[in-house]
Scaffold this active site. Structure first.
Site, PDB file in Angstrom:
ATOM      1  CG  ASP A   1      98.349  19.395  -1.865  1.00  0.00           C
ATOM      2  OD1 ASP A   1      98.746  18.847  -0.817  1.00  0.00           O
ATOM      3  OD2 ASP A   1      99.126  19.985  -2.654  1.00  0.00           O
TER       4      ASP A   1
ATOM      5  CG  ASP B   1     101.199  17.420   7.484  1.00  0.00           C
ATOM      6  OD1 ASP B   1     102.088  18.061   8.077  1.00  0.00           O
ATOM      7  OD2 ASP B   1     101.411  16.327   6.924  1.00  0.00           O
TER       8      ASP B   1
ATOM      9  NE  ARG C   1     100.805   8.506   6.625  1.00  0.00           N
ATOM     10  CZ  ARG C   1     101.819   9.208   6.118  1.00  0.00           C
ATOM     11  NH1 ARG C   1     101.644  10.463   5.760  1.00  0.00           N
ATOM     12  NH2 ARG C   1     102.998   8.670   5.951  1.00  0.00           N
TER      13      ARG C   1
ATOM     14  CB  ALA D   1      95.412  25.697   2.511  1.00  0.00           C
TER      15      ALA D   1
ATOM     16  CG  PHE E   1      98.511  22.083   3.963  1.00  0.00           C
ATOM     17  CD1 PHE E   1      99.003  23.038   3.077  1.00  0.00           C
ATOM     18  CD2 PHE E   1      97.864  22.520   5.112  1.00  0.00           C
ATOM     19  CE1 PHE E   1      98.874  24.392   3.339  1.00  0.00           C
ATOM     20  CE2 PHE E   1      97.726  23.881   5.391  1.00  0.00           C
ATOM     21  CZ  PHE E   1      98.239  24.819   4.505  1.00  0.00           C
TER      22      PHE E   1
ATOM     23  CB  CYS F   1     107.320  19.901   9.198  1.00  0.00           C
ATOM     24  SG  CYS F   1     107.012  20.844   7.708  1.00  0.00           S
TER      25      CYS F   1
HETATM   26  N1  SAH Z   1      99.772  15.335   5.076  1.00  0.00           N
HETATM   27  C1  SAH Z   1     100.549  14.877   3.946  1.00  0.00           C
HETATM   28  C2  SAH Z   1     101.811  15.678   3.746  1.00  0.00           C
HETATM   29  C3  SAH Z   1     101.597  17.151   3.508  1.00  0.00           C
HETATM   30  S1  SAH Z   1     102.953  17.947   2.759  1.00  0.00           S
HETATM   31  C4  SAH Z   1     100.843  13.393   4.112  1.00  0.00           C
HETATM   32  O1  SAH Z   1     100.557  12.826   5.186  1.00  0.00           O
HETATM   33  O2  SAH Z   1     101.341  12.775   3.168  1.00  0.00           O
HETATM   34  C5  SAH Z   1     102.366  19.536   2.421  1.00  0.00           C
HETATM   35  C6  SAH Z   1     101.459  19.647   1.207  1.00  0.00           C
HETATM   36  O3  SAH Z   1     100.986  20.989   1.157  1.00  0.00           O
HETATM   37  C7  SAH Z   1     102.093  19.393  -0.142  1.00  0.00           C
HETATM   38  O4  SAH Z   1     101.384  18.383  -0.805  1.00  0.00           O
HETATM   39  C8  SAH Z   1     101.950  20.721  -0.916  1.00  0.00           C
HETATM   40  O5  SAH Z   1     101.635  20.534  -2.282  1.00  0.00           O
HETATM   41  C9  SAH Z   1     100.805  21.371  -0.205  1.00  0.00           C
HETATM   42  N2  SAH Z   1     100.743  22.839  -0.218  1.00  0.00           N
HETATM   43  C10 SAH Z   1     101.752  23.724  -0.128  1.00  0.00           C
HETATM   44  N3  SAH Z   1     101.282  24.992  -0.067  1.00  0.00           N
HETATM   45  C11 SAH Z   1      99.928  24.896  -0.124  1.00  0.00           C
HETATM   46  C12 SAH Z   1      98.857  25.846  -0.086  1.00  0.00           C
HETATM   47  N4  SAH Z   1      99.110  27.149   0.019  1.00  0.00           N
HETATM   48  N5  SAH Z   1      97.603  25.384  -0.154  1.00  0.00           N
HETATM   49  C13 SAH Z   1      97.342  24.059  -0.253  1.00  0.00           C
HETATM   50  N6  SAH Z   1      98.307  23.126  -0.291  1.00  0.00           N
HETATM   51  C14 SAH Z   1      99.574  23.532  -0.225  1.00  0.00           C
END
Ligand code: SAH
Length: 400
Positions: free
Chosen positions: A255, A304, A210, A284, A232, A344
């Protein structure tokens, strides 16, 4: 005689190199051990290799506590916890950050045990039966060593099912955490919901990324106003970091989780940058396609996503997911724009991930430079003897 497991001839090699897992296929014979027991792990000729725990239900039938012939008792766990805590004290600038991982399971010689600190609270996960059996001892030691206000368990993870364990959530010691804990990360403030949030509440593994991504975007867009798409977003970790470093940045957070977005908004407010945030609830893949059809463009896009590949069988569809989302992102970038993209999925190597991003760029008819390769924060250490502990990788790309 203590319970023992004997490996098949030749299967002791990884243990000599201190790899902490024994797959069921490597075991020739089990002597007197029931699931969850502490066992001696011996080679085919009966020589001691390691001491660990056994669970016939799991494909990883045994995990190592130690390669030394020492008792697995309170003193053992105390030493391991002290070692992990001391390592974090040397790694983390506690004046600017008070949320970080204290124990990262196998990487810290405590297979199946996760311990995260969030300000005055500690959140734990016990992922395996062998770790679960030591829960009381480990929690007592954590209370003694860290003197937290409370220790909260978040063992509501799917992997426990493979171990024959039900989820387990709740207070293990001291006070119950409030619905939101305020933490500090790189001198920024965040609300964390440790009781209902993902994992133990926050993606601590992205802390350094970050900060680095915020710097890259600041350098890249200079004094101009810049439009950043944080896909995300979860609770807005990247959005807050980017806005704090760049007073001209505006960030759209995207999200599927409404709760996460609500907290993202609160987090931007907590850092006085909510006026520069937008919050879009949606999938997304769909939203990015819509943006593409509308001809929208961005100065920077952060991707992410959650883990797409859990098993080898999901590899093809997972890679397609990474390819699709990166392809859409490349298409939405202005020339000279920055793509920050992560995976990840431990099963997807850094090299393979880079290939997928390359394919996405090719299909989007974009050339790009890699400005940086990113990994997990060092409080989630990668154990050299255990490559499986490396899971997070990211690329910062600039289109040219
Ligand atoms: N970048 C964030 C962590 C991301 S975790 C940080 O730094 O804190 C991944 C995220 O993707 C989660 O919040 C989850 O709700 C979201 N997610 C999962 N599938 C998704 C989709 N199809 N479209 C949008 N968001 C999604």
């Amino acid at each position: 005689m203590p319970p023992r497991i004997f490996l098949k001839p030749g299967k002791d090699k990884p243990l000599h190199a201190h790899h902490p897992w024994i797959f069921s296929g490597a075991i020739a014979r089990v002597d007197n051990a029931t699931d969850g027991d502490t066992v001696d792990i011996c080679d085919a000729s009966g020589r001691f290799l390691a001491r660990g725990y056994y669970n016939a239900r799991s494909q990883i039938a045994a995990r190592v506590w130690t390669f030394d012939d020492v008792p697995i008792d309170r003193a053992f766990f105390r030493a391991r916890l002290e070692r992990a805590i001391t390592a974090r004290n040397a790694l983390i600038d506690r004046a600017t950050t008070n949320a970080y991982r204290l124990v990262n399971a196998e990487s810290d010689g405590l297979a199946g045990v996760i311990v995260d600190r969030y300000a005055d609270f500690v959140v734990v996960q016990f992922l395996t039966l062998g770790a679960e059996k030591r829960k009381a001892e480990i929690v007592e030691l954590l209370a003694e060593l860290l003197a937290p206000r409370g220790i909260y368990e978040r063992s509501d993870v799917d992997v426990r099912e493979k171990e024959g364990l039900a989820p387990s959530v709740g207070v293990l010691h001291g006070a119950e955490p409030p619905d939101r804990i305020e933490i500090r990360e790189n001198n920024l403030r965040f609300w964390v919901d440790v009781k209902r949030g993902h994992k133990t509440g926050f993606y601590l593994d992205q802390r350094e990324n970050r900060a680095r991504v915020a710097e890259f975007l600041r350098a890249a867009v200079g004094g101009q106003s810049s439009a950043v798409l944080n896909v995300f977003s979860y609770t807005g970790g990247f959005a807050v970091s980017v806005c704090a470093a760049n007073p001209n940045a505006r960030v759209i957070n995207l999200d599927t989780s409404r709760e996460a977005l609500n907290l993202a908004r609160e987090n931007m407010r907590l850092n006085d940058c909510d006026a520069r945030g937008e919050f879009i609830e949606g999938d997304a893949f769909q939203v990015l396609r819509r943006y593409r059809d509308q001809g929208k463009v961005f100065d920077a896009i952060i991707l992410d996503p959650p883990k797409f590949v859990f098993t080898q069988a999901q590899m093809q569809s997972g890679l397609r997911g990474y390819k699709d989302i990166n392809l859409l992102a490349f298409k939405l970038l202005k020339p000279g724009g920055i793509l920050v993209t992560f995976s990840c999925s431990g099963q997807v190597s850094a090299a393979l991930f880079q290939q997928v991003v390359f394919q996405a760029a090719t299909d989007a008819q974009r050339d790009a430079h890699i400005l940086a390769k990113l990994s997990q924060a060092p409080d989630h250490p990668i154990l050299l003897a255990f490559p499986e502990s490396e899971y997070l990788k990211g690329l910062v790309c600039r289109t040219c």
